[in-house]
Design an enzyme around this catalytic site. Structure first.
Site, PDB file in Angstrom:
ATOM      1  N   GLU A   1      46.361  49.523  55.260  1.00 43.03           N
ATOM      2  CA  GLU A   1      46.783  48.336  56.002  1.00 43.03           C
ATOM      3  C   GLU A   1      47.596  47.357  55.147  1.00 43.03           C
ATOM      4  O   GLU A   1      48.234  46.481  55.672  1.00 43.03           O
ATOM      5  CB  GLU A   1      45.550  47.628  56.572  1.00 43.03           C
ATOM      6  CG  GLU A   1      44.729  48.481  57.509  1.00 43.03           C
ATOM      7  CD  GLU A   1      43.775  49.467  56.817  1.00 43.03           C
ATOM      8  OE1 GLU A   1      43.172  50.275  57.543  1.00 43.03           O
ATOM      9  OE2 GLU A   1      43.635  49.433  55.580  1.00 43.03           O
ATOM     10  N   SER A   2      47.564  47.428  53.817  1.00 42.18           N
ATOM     11  CA  SER A   2      48.376  46.641  52.882  1.00 42.18           C
ATOM     12  C   SER A   2      47.716  46.567  51.510  1.00 42.18           C
ATOM     13  O   SER A   2      47.776  47.515  50.754  1.00 42.18           O
ATOM     14  CB  SER A   2      48.711  45.248  53.403  1.00 42.18           C
ATOM     15  OG  SER A   2      49.732  44.704  52.581  1.00 42.18           O
TER      16      SER A   2
ATOM     17  N   CYS B   1      47.667  44.547  57.805  1.00 44.49           N
ATOM     18  CA  CYS B   1      48.417  44.666  59.061  1.00 44.49           C
ATOM     19  C   CYS B   1      47.659  45.539  60.063  1.00 44.49           C
ATOM     20  O   CYS B   1      48.229  45.990  61.036  1.00 44.49           O
ATOM     21  CB  CYS B   1      49.824  45.207  58.801  1.00 44.49           C
ATOM     22  SG  CYS B   1      49.855  46.785  57.952  1.00 44.49           S
TER      23      CYS B   1
ATOM     24  N   SER C   1      42.652  42.271  36.339  1.00 42.97           N
ATOM     25  CA  SER C   1      43.324  42.329  37.639  1.00 42.97           C
ATOM     26  C   SER C   1      42.963  43.657  38.277  1.00 42.97           C
ATOM     27  O   SER C   1      43.056  44.703  37.629  1.00 42.97           O
ATOM     28  CB  SER C   1      44.843  42.232  37.493  1.00 42.97           C
ATOM     29  OG  SER C   1      45.233  40.931  37.151  1.00 42.97           O
TER      30      SER C   1
ATOM     31  N   HIS D   1      42.496  38.601  40.717  1.00 45.65           N
ATOM     32  CA  HIS D   1      42.993  38.325  39.366  1.00 45.65           C
ATOM     33  C   HIS D   1      42.086  37.256  38.758  1.00 45.65           C
ATOM     34  O   HIS D   1      41.773  36.265  39.422  1.00 45.65           O
ATOM     35  CB  HIS D   1      44.435  37.818  39.406  1.00 45.65           C
ATOM     36  CG  HIS D   1      45.363  38.720  40.162  1.00 45.65           C
ATOM     37  ND1 HIS D   1      45.802  39.922  39.662  1.00 45.65           N
ATOM     38  CD2 HIS D   1      45.917  38.596  41.383  1.00 45.65           C
ATOM     39  CE1 HIS D   1      46.600  40.501  40.546  1.00 45.65           C
ATOM     40  NE2 HIS D   1      46.674  39.720  41.605  1.00 45.65           N
TER      41      HIS D   1
END
Length: 164
Positions: free
Chosen positions: A108-109, A129, A101, A114
């Site tokens: 931005e986020s 975002c 992972s 995974h």
């Protein structure tokens, strides 16, 4: 949009979404028609691209360094800015290499990959975002490098939709 159901002061709109593989799925979207007017210029932009990747050969899915490099390059191509990156390798069955992972926290986020090599499967999740970011470009880059035999790609607009 096929139908509307009215329940007191709420409207539920049935929407159909066409997937890249030609299949469709349906969901109801709740729309209040009192006090909440749609905002034509949302102040919060949310672009969420996510999907599933299927493989016939799992070696790339166990390569932690490769997945990290892919996430870093995907962020650059999607005009996203990495703040931190975290990764983990899982132990597989019988002590063999398991999946990995990799999650990048971006201004931005986030971007996450995974993997489950024992199932020839991976998931990709890119949420941004940033008004100038391009999570589609980042997702397409990930697919182009990992080269799955089949994949799904989904998009959700998670922008602020209503004035309150």
């Amino acid at each position: 949009m096929e139908a509307e159901k009215e329940d007191n002061k709420y409207i539920y709109e049935l929407k159909q979404v066409l997937r890249g593989d030609g299949s469709t799925y349906e969901f109801y979207e709740l729309k209040r028609h009192d006090e909440m007017n749609e905002d034509p210029n949302p102040t919060v932009i949310g672009k969420h691209v996510y999907g599933e990747l299927y493989f016939n050969e799992p070696s790339k899915l166990m390569d932690l360094e490769l997945i990290k490099k892919i996430v870093i390059e995907a962020a650059k191509l999607g005009n996203m800015h990495i703040v931190d990156i975290s990764s983990i390798r899982f132990e597989g069955a019988n002590g063999k290499n398991g999946g990995v992972s990799v999650t990048a926290i971006i201004l931005e986020s986030h971007i996450a990959i995974h993997t489950w090599p024992e199932d020839n499967y991976a998931t990709v999740d890119i949420y941004s975002c940033g008004a100038n970011s391009n999570p589609h470009k980042a997702f397409d880059y990930i697919v182009s490098v990992l080269k799955p035999i089949k994949y799904t790609k989904n998009y959700a607009d998670r922008s602020k939709r209503y004035k309150v």
